[in-house]
Scaffold this active site. Sequence first.
Site, PDB file in Angstrom:
ATOM      1  N   LYS A 195       0.820  -1.205   0.000  1.00 23.00           N
ATOM      2  CA  LYS A 195       0.000   0.000   0.000  1.00 23.00           C
ATOM      3  C   LYS A 195       0.861   1.266   0.000  1.00 23.00           C
ATOM      4  O   LYS A 195       0.361   2.356  -0.296  1.00 23.00           O
ATOM      5  CB  LYS A 195      -0.911   0.020   1.231  1.00 23.00           C
ATOM      6  CG  LYS A 195      -2.032  -1.011   1.234  1.00 23.00           C
ATOM      7  CD  LYS A 195      -2.922  -0.809   2.439  1.00 23.00           C
ATOM      8  CE  LYS A 195      -4.100  -1.777   2.441  1.00 23.00           C
ATOM      9  NZ  LYS A 195      -3.717  -3.165   2.657  1.00 23.00           N
ATOM     10  N   PHE A 196       2.125   1.122   0.342  1.00 26.01           N
ATOM     11  CA  PHE A 196       2.975   2.293   0.509  1.00 26.01           C
ATOM     12  C   PHE A 196       4.163   2.320  -0.455  1.00 26.01           C
ATOM     13  O   PHE A 196       4.647   3.392  -0.803  1.00 26.01           O
ATOM     14  CB  PHE A 196       3.483   2.367   1.956  1.00 26.01           C
ATOM     15  CG  PHE A 196       2.432   2.799   2.931  1.00 26.01           C
ATOM     16  CD1 PHE A 196       2.370   4.115   3.375  1.00 26.01           C
ATOM     17  CD2 PHE A 196       1.470   1.917   3.386  1.00 26.01           C
ATOM     18  CE1 PHE A 196       1.388   4.524   4.256  1.00 26.01           C
ATOM     19  CE2 PHE A 196       0.477   2.312   4.275  1.00 26.01           C
ATOM     20  CZ  PHE A 196       0.437   3.623   4.706  1.00 26.01           C
TER      21      PHE A 196
END
Length: 427
Positions: A195-196
């Site tokens: 997600k990052f």
Amino acid sequence: MGNISISDVKPKADSGFGATLPASTPAPAAANFPRSRLPVAPPLSMASFRRGGGPHVPSILDAGAARLVTSGRVAIALALRQMGVGAGDTVLVPSYHCASMVEPVIWSGATPVFYRINPDTSVKLDDVAAKLDGRAKVLMATNYFGFPQDLAALRAFCDARGLLLLEDCAHSFLGEYKGKPLGSYGDYAIASSMKFFPIYEGGCLVSARHALDQVALQSAGLGFEAKVLINTLEEGFAYNRLRLLKALCWLPMTLKNLLWSQIKARRHTGAQSMAPGSSDGGFGFDPRWLDKRSSFFARAMLKLVSRTRMGALRRRNYLRLQQALDGLPGCRPLHPVLPDGVYPWVFPLLTDDPHAIFGTLKMAGVPVIRFGEYLWQGVDASVCATSVDLSRRVLQFPCHQELTEQEMEWMVDHIRNALLAQKAPPL
């Protein structure tokens, strides 16, 4: 289990983009929405390797011993196994959730018991206390959208009642709370690095309190490693990143796509797919991945991509969205203040007419998502009206570090126009 073939490789399924369904619910069709014109997750680009200036940005990897796995859901399952969770136990799970948080509990043999949350997504501790029946072993607490819970209070609550705390940092790879990195407060903590970071797969299991020597991982094989690299590059190519490399790779990528289409066509004629359930849209938990470590490429990206730059740009983009949407009718930010030490996953917006706005934006190619759109079977307003309300009304927009200025401007304009159109009088 031996090496996994390239056909068994899971896609970027744990990113949280789009709904995640209970096991009893079939995966929905694409609803005829076009592909997002902007990347919902950070794509790989040359900018990914820029070194950001500024203070150190803490991450869950600073919290304690770590094991890098392929997804957040795998990390949850490993944490439950480390905590000795099994048949006869209950795991207290937030009523605002995605299926990836529940499926590992079912796999462990335990029973998920859903507790209420407050409108700001904080844990409703009096409801948790009311559900302690002698079988509860673990409290799972989620730092929604990158905003931490009152982790010190949760730690004290669990210690006083003999509960184990599983800190869910799937939305909060970066950040700190009261001077300690997120992930430091749980007996175990998990995160979803994809997600990052600009990677195709990745998650981690972390513990500040226990050794992880018993968590032995092995490679998923060369096919997995190749698939991860290729899919990461293709995602960057799809959003006009890495243009020179895309031109150089045009011929081999074209040949690869032709070969893969032929393989899939033969399988559809009768051969059974060997891909895990998560490869077919991201639904379901596949225990075959429990002993597989994250790819070499993803592990390298965790070291090469600047967390300082990532944190600074995520905060900047979040504030840009907040300022642009401030005061518009029919909406308000779920979190009106961005505290120091918070590095958000997305920008969550509470809307009065989410269905119409969601459809309008999706048709325009705006990358809007809905975490928790499908709650686990039986979780309704009688369990937690707040969770049902949030699952319907909160829309999330990306604020990741790889969005360009032009992309941010385009997205902001479309969101503003969609919100204003809902309140415009009919002609």
